[in-house]
Design a protein around this motif. Structure first.
Motif, PDB file in Angstrom:
ATOM      1  N   TYR A   1       3.400   9.035  -6.104  1.00  0.00           N
ATOM      2  CA  TYR A   1       3.688  10.416  -5.729  1.00  0.00           C
ATOM      3  C   TYR A   1       5.024  10.869  -6.300  1.00  0.00           C
ATOM      4  CZ  TYR A   1       4.565  14.588  -2.977  1.00  0.00           C
ATOM      5  OH  TYR A   1       4.846  15.882  -2.602  1.00  0.00           O
ATOM      6  N   ASN A   2       6.063  10.044  -6.135  1.00  0.00           N
ATOM      7  CA  ASN A   2       7.397  10.424  -6.594  1.00  0.00           C
ATOM      8  C   ASN A   2       7.480  10.559  -8.109  1.00  0.00           C
ATOM      9  OD1 ASN A   2       8.485  10.611  -4.037  1.00  0.00           O
ATOM     10  ND2 ASN A   2       9.230   8.496  -4.000  1.00  0.00           N
ATOM     11  N   ALA A   3       6.767   9.711  -8.830  1.00  0.00           N
ATOM     12  CA  ALA A   3       6.783   9.777 -10.296  1.00  0.00           C
ATOM     13  C   ALA A   3       6.226  11.108 -10.779  1.00  0.00           C
ATOM     14  CB  ALA A   3       5.994   8.618 -10.884  1.00  0.00           C
ATOM     15  N   HIS A   4       5.145  11.559 -10.155  1.00  0.00           N
ATOM     16  CA  HIS A   4       4.553  12.847 -10.546  1.00  0.00           C
ATOM     17  C   HIS A   4       5.362  14.018  -9.996  1.00  0.00           C
ATOM     18  CE1 HIS A   4       1.002  11.153 -12.409  1.00  0.00           C
ATOM     19  NE2 HIS A   4       0.793  10.389 -11.343  1.00  0.00           N
TER      20      HIS A   4
ATOM     21  N   SER B   1       0.822  -1.226   0.000  1.00  0.00           N
ATOM     22  CA  SER B   1       0.000   0.000   0.000  1.00  0.00           C
ATOM     23  C   SER B   1       0.849   1.267   0.000  1.00  0.00           C
ATOM     24  CB  SER B   1      -0.951  -0.006   1.196  1.00  0.00           C
ATOM     25  OG  SER B   1      -0.224  -0.042   2.428  1.00  0.00           O
ATOM     26  N   LEU B   2       1.747   1.373   0.959  1.00  0.00           N
ATOM     27  CA  LEU B   2       2.578   2.564   1.049  1.00  0.00           C
ATOM     28  C   LEU B   2       3.551   2.643  -0.123  1.00  0.00           C
ATOM     29  CD1 LEU B   2       3.312   5.095   2.648  1.00  0.00           C
ATOM     30  CD2 LEU B   2       4.956   3.719   3.952  1.00  0.00           C
ATOM     31  N   GLN B   3       4.064   1.505  -0.537  1.00  0.00           N
ATOM     32  CA  GLN B   3       4.981   1.494  -1.682  1.00  0.00           C
ATOM     33  C   GLN B   3       4.298   2.029  -2.938  1.00  0.00           C
ATOM     34  OE1 GLN B   3       7.646  -2.154  -1.903  1.00  0.00           O
ATOM     35  NE2 GLN B   3       6.206  -2.850  -0.314  1.00  0.00           N
ATOM     36  N   ALA B   4       3.057   1.641  -3.148  1.00  0.00           N
ATOM     37  CA  ALA B   4       2.319   2.126  -4.315  1.00  0.00           C
ATOM     38  C   ALA B   4       2.065   3.631  -4.210  1.00  0.00           C
ATOM     39  CB  ALA B   4       0.999   1.373  -4.449  1.00  0.00           C
TER      40      ALA B   4
ATOM     41  N   ILE C   1       6.309  20.634  -3.609  1.00  0.00           N
ATOM     42  CA  ILE C   1       6.406  19.324  -4.260  1.00  0.00           C
ATOM     43  C   ILE C   1       7.858  18.960  -4.514  1.00  0.00           C
ATOM     44  CG2 ILE C   1       5.825  17.977  -6.312  1.00  0.00           C
ATOM     45  CD1 ILE C   1       3.333  19.682  -6.644  1.00  0.00           C
ATOM     46  N   LYS C   2       8.264  17.779  -4.058  1.00  0.00           N
ATOM     47  CA  LYS C   2       9.565  17.197  -4.390  1.00  0.00           C
ATOM     48  C   LYS C   2       9.468  15.684  -4.239  1.00  0.00           C
ATOM     49  CE  LYS C   2      12.834  16.320  -0.918  1.00  0.00           C
ATOM     50  NZ  LYS C   2      13.115  15.187  -1.668  1.00  0.00           N
ATOM     51  N   PRO C   3      10.220  14.939  -5.048  1.00  0.00           N
ATOM     52  CA  PRO C   3      10.226  13.483  -4.864  1.00  0.00           C
ATOM     53  C   PRO C   3      10.831  13.140  -3.499  1.00  0.00           C
ATOM     54  CG  PRO C   3      11.153  14.097  -7.003  1.00  0.00           C
ATOM     55  CD  PRO C   3      11.035  15.364  -6.209  1.00  0.00           C
TER      56      PRO C   3
END
Length: 489
Positions: free
Chosen positions: A383-386, A375-378, A402-404
């Motif tokens: 989030y990081n991809a966007h 769940s958290l990994q997804a 916003i930052k990865p």
């Protein structure tokens, strides 16, 4: 009606009046002091009745923010171009049920109200505090205090900072300074203030043309006295956060929070208004928060619930985040940060926002927090991809935040409701007109009765519509209107 209610007495039972004034004000905090000034300026005699030994109340514990805009002298000096229509659109967008008349009056009267406060002697510096903070620790005046830059509100109105802090060094004391200046102004104009006095009942005159509130009964050191009001009584005696029975009935969520306010925020003013025929609104809506910023870089983290999912834009004003956090399954909330932005929340010791642990990978964190596998990994992968493209399509966080989150190790802070300390206060109160008249179930004014401040419902309807400075802003603005209308009645 009056004879059957201990909070409402029949004037026929009053043998004699101990004092008389045009306007009687119950409570001398921000709303009461401003009502007294306006009533005196309109030529009305004023007696203000205060339960404490001095004019203090909740205002004295406030940092001293006034939510004002539309192009104040401070906004202009700091280079911000604000407009009353933008302010009105924003206030309408965040409200549960916008009162268009009050919003219009407040937004378009905001600049003049700021000028009025300065004319009374309340000091404001021409300076801006650029950090995202709950309250500026120094005397800078202007600060972002609401959700103006938060989606979707920023799409409804052009954002502008509108929190105006009284010129005062430190995080507390600005409210007390403003109140002292305003009460001094009221007394200099001739308003009489009776301290250590508790109003126990309103007095109603059941005349042939309808009943009217004509005075109050008070107790002062064991002595009962009756004060007559020729023109009106203004209730300005605070909310109900210190009344356990009312909190349990209306906002039980605050039973699990630290409730801010004066010991005299016992709901008596609301009960008095209801006894006279007034109705209430938004009594079930609290202000509630457990701020995880400053430092402001923590806004670049993400908040997840017990299902490992995000649920709010992290750059929201802290009471919006707080309210939505309490609504998560089981109240479970974690703040996730990476090594690049890691810091302890400034108020962590007060709020018990404990560091759960550090983790080398998100997978390890997921297991350590006992979240569902994957769940958290997804959530973090999406989030990081966007975020790598400066985007947040799910909650539209402002680009600045916003930052990865991809610089391990990672850390989780526990912000769960019931674990972290949440702070709150009541927002609901008597339904009033834009002039402060207490309204009955049919929407008609209760003759001779007004309300302003925390015992009245005006702009702040819930934790989402609230911004730092709303309480002092609306209490002073609508307190003035109540004092003027009562004086001219």
């Amino acid at each position: 009606m009056a004879q059957d209610n201990p909070l409402l007495l029949d004037a026929a039972t009053v043998a004699s009046w101990d004092q008389t004034a045009d306007i009687v004000i119950v409570g001398c905090g921000m709303a009461g002091a401003c009502a007294a000034i306006e009533a005196r300026n309109a030529g009305a005699s004023v007696i203000a009745i205060e339960r404490s030994s001095g004019c203090t109340g909740t205002t004295s514990a406030a940092a001293g923010h006034f939510y004002l805009g539309g192009g104040t002298a401070v906004q202009k000096a700091c280079g911000f171009d604000d407009d009353p229509e933008d302010m009105a659109r924003y206030l309408a967008a965040v409200s549960i049920r916008p009162d268009e008349e009050k919003i219009r009056l407040y937004a378009h009267g905001s600049v003049a109200h700021f000028d009025w406060l300065e004319q009374q002697g309340v000091p404001f510096d021409r300076s801006f505090y650029p950090e995202k903070s709950v309250v500026q620790p120094t005397r800078e005046c202007l600060i972002w205090t609401g959700n103006e830059q938060v989606w979707p509100y920023r799409d409804h109105a052009r954002p502008a900072p509108r929190g105006h802090k009284v010129a005062f060094d430190g995080e507390e004391g600005g409210g007390a300074l403003a109140l002292r200046i305003l009460t001094d102004a009221a007394t200099a104009l001739g308003a009489e203030i009776l301290t250590d006095s508790k109003v126990e009942a309103l007095v109603s005159n059941d005349a042939s043309d309808g009943s009217r509130i004509v005075g109050v009964r008070l107790r002062n050191f064991g002595e009962t006295r009756f004060i007559r009001a020729r023109k009106g009584v203004i209730l300005a005696a605070g909310g109900f956060g210190q009344n356990a029975e009312m909190v349990a009935m209306h906002v039980p969520i605050l039973q699990s929070a630290f409730v801010q306010g004066s010991p005299y925020d016992d709901g008596l003013a609301i009960q008095l208004g209801a006894a006279a025929g007034g109705v209430t609104e938004f009594m079930d809506e609290p202000f509630i928060t457990s701020p995880f910023y400053p430092p402001q870089d923590l806004l670049k983290g993400v908040l997840v619930n017990g299902e490992g999912k995000r649920f709010v834009a992290e750059d929201s004003y802290h009471s919006r985040t707080g309210l939505i956090s309490t609504r998560q399954p089981g109240g479970t909330v974690y703040l996730i940060v990476d090594a690049e932005i890691f810091a302890y929340p400034r108020f962590a010791e007060l709020t018990n926002q404990r560091l759960v642990d550090g983790y080398e990978t998100i997978a390890e964190m997921e297991a350590g927090l006992k979240l569902s596998a994957g769940s958290l990994q997804a959530t973090m992968a999406s989030y990081n991809a966007h975020a790598a493209n400066g985007e947040d399509p799910e909650f539209h966080k402002y680009p600045k935040w916003i930052k990865p989150l991809d610089k391990g190790p990672y850390a989780a802070f526990d912000l769960s409701f019931g674990t972290a300390v949440y702070t709150g206060f009541t927002l609901g109160g008597l339904k009033v007109s834009a002039d402060g008249e207490v309204l009955d179930a049919a929407g008609a004014a209760v003759p001779g009765l007004y309300a302003a401040g925390a015992c009245a419902s005006n702009l702040a309807q819930d934790s989402i519509s609230y911004a730092s400075g709303t309480c002092l802003g609306e209490a002073s603005f609508f307190g003035r209107r109540a004092g003027l209308h009562a004086a001219n009645s």
